[in-house]
Design a protein around this motif. Structure first.
Motif, short mmCIF file in Angstrom:
data_model
loop_
_atom_site.label_atom_id
_atom_site.label_comp_id
_atom_site.label_asym_id
_atom_site.label_seq_id
_atom_site.Cartn_x
_atom_site.Cartn_y
_atom_site.Cartn_z
N LYS A 1 -69.68 -5.96 46.64
CA LYS A 1 -69.24 -6.91 47.75
C LYS A 1 -69.25 -8.35 47.31
O LYS A 1 -68.21 -8.86 47.94
CB LYS A 1 -70.72 -6.76 48.71
N ASN A 2 -69.95 -9.01 46.53
CA ASN A 2 -69.73 -10.41 45.90
C ASN A 2 -68.71 -10.41 45.11
O ASN A 2 -67.81 -11.57 45.35
CB ASN A 2 -71.00 -10.83 45.21
N ASP B 1 -74.02 -4.54 46.21
CA ASP B 1 -74.04 -5.87 46.59
C ASP B 1 -73.13 -6.64 45.16
O ASP B 1 -72.67 -7.55 45.61
CB ASP B 1 -75.58 -6.50 46.19
#
Length: 229
Positions: free
Chosen positions: A24-25, A21
């Motif tokens: 991804k962010n 995550d």
């Protein structure tokens, strides 16, 4: 003699559960912000992330509308990012560099505003809008679009109190507008503002003849703050 390569099985490799995550962010943020120097910006991004600070990230990807010939200058999205992050002059200088903006443009704006060790952020913000817009009308329109809490494409309303501060600062910076003219213009907006519960939007002032008169004269803030070449 080189050491033999160690082979690991999938069961031996421990991937932190939060890592996908985070990456991804980070990737989405980089795509939206389009930093000129990815490494410099990345260092600022992860530093802010680790400290729980506001990230140096644009709300959305924007087209190249920078005011510099090299297309590396201030944009509405970057000014909005600075507005969310900045409080002091020191923070402004740090965040400005983190967004890979040209230092000469920052120095031009700081000099134009005659800022010392302390900085009035809304005054600097007004200068940033003038660098984007070049005229009083377009500068105030940018200010409304950046500061509004309305949805994108909406009316772009902001509190009239904020508009008064920005307009007055830029009008005084222009130097050609007498105080009674400024007061008369602001007073003429009051009935409409009261009807709109203390809010004002670009459509309330962009087509007014008195605003056209204001922008037709010489403007020091346009000459000094619109570009850093």
């Amino acid at each position: 003699m080189p050491l033999p390569e160690t082979l690991y099985t999938a069961q031996q490799i421990n991937i932190p559960p939060e890592l996908p995550d985070i990456l991804k962010n980070f990737t989405k943020a980089a795509i939206r912000t389009q930093p000129k120097d990815v490494l410099v910006w990345s260092a600022a991004y992860f530093s802010a992330l680790s400290k729980g600070e506001c990230l140096p990230v644009k709300d959305r990807l924007e087209m190249q509308v920078a005011t510099q010939k090299t297309d590396t200058g201030l944009t509405p999205g970057l000014l909005k990012t600075l507005h969310k992050q900045t409080c002091s002059k020191e923070e402004l200088q740090t965040k400005w560099k983190a967004l890979c903006l040209p230092i000469v443009q920052l120095e031009t704006l700081l000099s134009l505003g005659s800022f010392g060790a302390d900085i009035d952020w809304m005054a600097f913000f007004a200068l940033g809008c003038s660098a984007l817009g070049g005229t009083l009308v377009s500068s105030l329109k940018f200010a409304c679009e950046i500061l509004t809490e309305d949805e994108e494409g909406g009316a772009a309303r902001i509190p009239f109190e904020t508009f008064v501060k920005l307009y007055t600062y830029l009008a005084h910076l222009d130097g050609d507008l007498p105080q009674d003219y400024i007061d008369k213009f602001l007073s003429s907006l009051q009935p409409l503002v009261e009807f709109q519960h203390g809010m004002i939007k670009p459509l309330d002032f962009i087509n007014r003849e008195d605003m056209d008169t204001i922008t037709s004269g010489s403007s020091n803030y346009v000459k000094g703050g619109s570009r850093a070449e």
